[in-house]
Design a protein around this motif. Structure first.
Motif, mmCIF file in Angstrom:
data_model
loop_
_atom_site.group_PDB
_atom_site.id
_atom_site.type_symbol
_atom_site.label_atom_id
_atom_site.label_comp_id
_atom_site.label_asym_id
_atom_site.label_seq_id
_atom_site.Cartn_x
_atom_site.Cartn_y
_atom_site.Cartn_z
ATOM 1 N N ILE A 1 0.902 -1.144 0.000
ATOM 2 C CA ILE A 1 0.000 0.000 0.000
ATOM 3 C C ILE A 1 0.941 1.194 0.000
ATOM 4 C CG2 ILE A 1 -1.740 1.306 1.266
ATOM 5 C CD1 ILE A 1 -2.508 -1.433 2.579
ATOM 6 N N THR A 2 0.935 1.937 -1.077
ATOM 7 C CA THR A 2 1.890 3.029 -1.237
ATOM 8 C C THR A 2 1.126 4.309 -1.509
ATOM 9 O OG1 THR A 2 3.393 1.417 -2.200
ATOM 10 C CG2 THR A 2 3.995 3.719 -2.417
ATOM 11 N N ILE A 3 1.424 5.327 -0.709
ATOM 12 C CA ILE A 3 0.678 6.579 -0.788
ATOM 13 C C ILE A 3 1.607 7.773 -0.948
ATOM 14 C CG2 ILE A 3 -1.312 5.731 0.527
ATOM 15 C CD1 ILE A 3 -0.081 7.179 3.012
ATOM 16 N N LYS A 4 1.000 8.838 -1.407
ATOM 17 C CA LYS A 4 1.696 10.116 -1.505
ATOM 18 C C LYS A 4 0.792 11.184 -0.909
ATOM 19 C CE LYS A 4 -0.110 10.973 -6.148
ATOM 20 N NZ LYS A 4 0.208 11.245 -7.551
ATOM 21 N N ALA A 5 1.415 12.232 -0.409
ATOM 22 C CA ALA A 5 0.690 13.396 0.075
ATOM 23 C C ALA A 5 0.957 14.513 -0.923
ATOM 24 C CB ALA A 5 1.161 13.785 1.461
ATOM 25 N N VAL A 6 -0.119 15.132 -1.384
ATOM 26 C CA VAL A 6 -0.021 16.132 -2.439
ATOM 27 C C VAL A 6 -0.831 17.369 -2.046
ATOM 28 C CG1 VAL A 6 -0.506 16.588 -4.877
ATOM 29 C CG2 VAL A 6 0.153 14.296 -4.161
ATOM 30 N N ALA B 1 -1.010 7.248 10.001
ATOM 31 C CA ALA B 1 -2.368 6.852 10.395
ATOM 32 C C ALA B 1 -3.111 6.211 9.221
ATOM 33 C CB ALA B 1 -3.135 8.058 10.929
ATOM 34 N N TYR B 2 -2.966 6.775 8.040
ATOM 35 C CA TYR B 2 -3.611 6.224 6.846
ATOM 36 C C TYR B 2 -3.172 4.778 6.622
ATOM 37 C CZ TYR B 2 -5.216 5.839 2.002
ATOM 38 O OH TYR B 2 -5.851 5.436 0.845
ATOM 39 N N LEU B 3 -1.850 4.542 6.678
ATOM 40 C CA LEU B 3 -1.352 3.184 6.444
ATOM 41 C C LEU B 3 -1.768 2.231 7.555
ATOM 42 C CD1 LEU B 3 2.201 3.883 5.005
ATOM 43 C CD2 LEU B 3 0.153 3.141 3.771
ATOM 44 N N LEU B 4 -1.702 2.677 8.802
ATOM 45 C CA LEU B 4 -2.104 1.811 9.913
ATOM 46 C C LEU B 4 -3.587 1.463 9.829
ATOM 47 C CD1 LEU B 4 -0.114 3.367 12.901
ATOM 48 C CD2 LEU B 4 0.443 1.315 11.563
ATOM 49 N N ASN B 5 -4.401 2.413 9.376
ATOM 50 C CA ASN B 5 -5.837 2.163 9.233
ATOM 51 C C ASN B 5 -6.161 1.287 8.024
ATOM 52 O OD1 ASN B 5 -6.573 3.614 11.536
ATOM 53 N ND2 ASN B 5 -6.706 5.531 10.401
ATOM 54 N N SER B 6 -5.183 1.074 7.153
ATOM 55 C CA SER B 6 -5.429 0.286 5.944
ATOM 56 C C SER B 6 -5.151 -1.200 6.146
ATOM 57 C CB SER B 6 -4.568 0.815 4.799
ATOM 58 O OG SER B 6 -3.208 0.519 5.029
ATOM 59 N N THR B 7 -4.737 -1.582 7.355
ATOM 60 C CA THR B 7 -4.387 -2.976 7.611
ATOM 61 C C THR B 7 -5.001 -3.460 8.921
ATOM 62 O OG1 THR B 7 -2.578 -4.563 7.844
ATOM 63 C CG2 THR B 7 -2.199 -2.362 8.746
ATOM 64 N N ALA C 1 5.064 3.791 2.417
ATOM 65 C CA ALA C 1 4.721 2.476 1.871
ATOM 66 C C ALA C 1 4.680 1.433 2.979
ATOM 67 C CB ALA C 1 5.735 2.067 0.805
ATOM 68 N N LEU C 2 3.665 0.571 2.899
ATOM 69 C CA LEU C 2 3.474 -0.540 3.826
ATOM 70 C C LEU C 2 3.488 -1.826 3.009
ATOM 71 C CD1 LEU C 2 2.694 -1.272 6.825
ATOM 72 C CD2 LEU C 2 0.327 -1.301 6.009
ATOM 73 N N ARG C 3 4.403 -2.752 3.355
ATOM 74 C CA ARG C 3 4.533 -4.010 2.606
ATOM 75 C C ARG C 3 3.832 -5.138 3.348
ATOM 76 N NH1 ARG C 3 10.281 -5.408 2.377
ATOM 77 N NH2 ARG C 3 9.864 -6.557 4.283
ATOM 78 N N ASP C 4 3.075 -5.923 2.619
ATOM 79 C CA ASP C 4 2.399 -7.120 3.125
ATOM 80 C C ASP C 4 1.529 -6.831 4.356
ATOM 81 O OD1 ASP C 4 3.591 -8.633 1.097
ATOM 82 O OD2 ASP C 4 5.351 -9.054 2.332
#
Length: 148
Positions: free
Chosen positions: A56-61, A98-104, A71-74
């Motif tokens: 899960i790979t994100i960018k802030a724009v 927070a976005y990545l932690l909430n995505s898993t 990026a969060l792997r597996d």
């Protein structure tokens, strides 16, 4: 500010962002060997985060400008979290984490923190799982966050 998934067209801008942040915050803390290893392996490895099956790979724009990358792997290993210098101290790293932690749903998320980021992760509940270590001159602290 928007958090969005990255695309292949973002790779060059992400590489530039990671290099710019790393040159100031990460590489001065590495041995000369670590600096060379970082440039030779870590930066080219950013392309692997485009694999949507594993990352899960994100960018802030904001206003079409790249401000951050993470990026969060597996679902359980945070591989990258970088915020541009102009945007540091504004909570952007907090939002991306927070976005990545909430995505898993993973109960434990681990990472290898660069030396300069240990305090950031500790403020978010991560704890060191070992002593500071080095791999080919790249210094890091293994950390994890265990969630109920």
């Amino acid at each position: 500010m928007d958090i969005q998934k990255i695309t292949t067209s973002d790779l060059e801008a992400i590489t530039d962002l990671v290099l710019a942040v790393s040159e100031i915050d990460v590489m001065p803390l590495l041995t000369p060997q670590g600096q060379e290893e970082y440039k030779a392996r870590v930066l080219p490895d950013l392309a692997t985060t485009l694999d949507e099956e594993r990352f899960i790979t994100i960018k802030a724009v904001s206003d079409h400008q790249l401000l951050g990358f993470a990026a969060l792997r597996d679902g359980d290993y945070l591989t990258h979290l970088f915020v541009s210098h102009a945007s540091q101290g504004m909570g952007l790293g907090n939002q991306m984490l927070a976005y990545l932690l909430n995505s898993t749903d993973s109960k434990e998320i681990s990472l290898r923190s660069s030396i300069n980021a240990v305090g950031f992760y500790q403020r978010h509940g991560f704890e060191a799982t070992g002593e500071e270590s080095a791999f080919n001159g790249i210094r890091f602290v293994p950390m994890s966050l265990v969630r109920n």
